[in-house]
Design an enzyme around this catalytic site. Structure first.
Site, PDB file in Angstrom:
ATOM      1  N   ASP A 143       4.816  -0.450  -7.175  1.00 69.54           N
ATOM      2  CA  ASP A 143       4.014  -0.888  -7.879  1.00 69.54           C
ATOM      3  C   ASP A 143       2.437  -0.070  -6.836  1.00 69.54           C
ATOM      4  O   ASP A 143       1.279  -0.237  -7.529  1.00 69.54           O
ATOM      5  CB  ASP A 143       3.694  -2.448  -7.575  1.00 69.54           C
ATOM      6  N   ARG A 197       0.923  -1.463  -0.250  1.00 70.75           N
ATOM      7  CA  ARG A 197       0.114   0.214   0.035  1.00 70.75           C
ATOM      8  C   ARG A 197       0.791   1.228   0.122  1.00 70.75           C
ATOM      9  O   ARG A 197       1.877   1.547   0.182  1.00 70.75           O
ATOM     10  CB  ARG A 197      -0.875   0.164   1.280  1.00 70.75           C
ATOM     11  N   HIS A 230       0.501  -0.209 -10.192  1.00 68.28           N
ATOM     12  CA  HIS A 230      -0.594  -0.817  -9.517  1.00 68.28           C
ATOM     13  C   HIS A 230      -0.861  -2.259 -10.504  1.00 68.28           C
ATOM     14  O   HIS A 230      -1.967  -2.876 -10.538  1.00 68.28           O
ATOM     15  CB  HIS A 230      -1.698  -0.531  -9.009  1.00 68.28           C
ATOM     16  N   GLU A 280      -1.805   7.346  -5.729  1.00 72.36           N
ATOM     17  CA  GLU A 280      -1.923   7.326  -7.230  1.00 72.36           C
ATOM     18  C   GLU A 280      -2.672   6.610  -7.741  1.00 72.36           C
ATOM     19  O   GLU A 280      -3.050   7.291  -8.891  1.00 72.36           O
ATOM     20  CB  GLU A 280      -1.747   5.269  -6.654  1.00 72.36           C
TER      21      GLU A 280
END
Length: 219
Positions: A148, A124, A186, A153
């Site tokens: 990632d 996260r 992600h 984001e």
């Protein structure tokens, strides 16, 4: 991502993209079997990550407030300070709990990491202070970082900025350190197996709910 950063593959590929095939000191790497990997969060996903590194011959350390008997067969649990000090790569696989681990990875956390090590976050974004991460790579304390997930984001991921800066300043700063910092949108779970499982489990949950039974995956 982790293996690529440890072996400096992104760095080498970037040079070759510019038609530079010289070998420099930054390309020198330690083999995985001679490396120590630190896994923070040893649940189902963390366990599988540890299993993969163990399968490549690495020594694997683990840190979790809930230790897993299954994980103990492939890793050695230790305190966080020891894990950060000894690991050539640290990989985050823990959930984000606002009151407990917001910005777990801060300036102090990074200072305790082994110089020249690699940091991976596929958990996260809120777990990381990205400015501190940027500073750690910029100063040379960390060799590389793979992300990632990002804290902000939603401002960046799943959008095409056509080569222009993103609307998020810290993301732009991170991208400026490519190929030492790698950012992916992600996609850690964007695989055939995971998508198949998500669809099948969702339909099984619906079937159970519609039949009036208690759903074991109820949130």
């Amino acid at each position: 991502m982790g293996n690529g950063l440890l072996r400096n593959l992104f760095y080498s590929a970037n040079h070759q993209q510019n038609h530079n095939f010289k070998i420099d000191d930054f390309m020198f790497a330690k083999e995985i079997r001679n490396s120590t990997i630190g896994i923070i969060g040893t649940g189902r996903i963390g366990y599988q990550a540890a299993k993969a590194w163990h399968g490549m011959g690495a020594k694997v350390l683990g840190y979790d407030i809930y230790e897993s008997d299954q994980a103990k067969s492939i890793l050695t649990y230790c305190d966080l300070k020891t894990l950060l000090k000894e690991s050539d790569l640290v990989s985050l696989h823990c959930p984000y709990i606002k009151e407990e681990n917001y910005h777990l990875v801060d300036k102090n956390f990074l200072a305790k990491m082994k110089p020249g090590s690699v940091l991976i976050n596929v958990a996260r974004g809120e777990l990381m202070d990205l400015q501190a991460v940027y500073d750690a790579v910029k100063s040379g304390h960390l060799k590389g970082v793979g992300l990632d997930v990002l804290e902000n984001e939603s401002k960046v991921f799943f959008k095409d900025f056509a080569g222009k800066p993103t609307p998020d300043n810290i993301t732009n700063k991170l991208l400026s350190l490519y190929p030492r910092i790698i950012v992916t949108p992600h996609i850690g779970s964007y695989t055939d197996e995971v998508v198949k499982n998500m669809i099948e489990i969702t339909y099984e949950n619906l079937k159970v709910i519609l039949s009036g039974q208690k759903c074991k995956n109820k949130i």
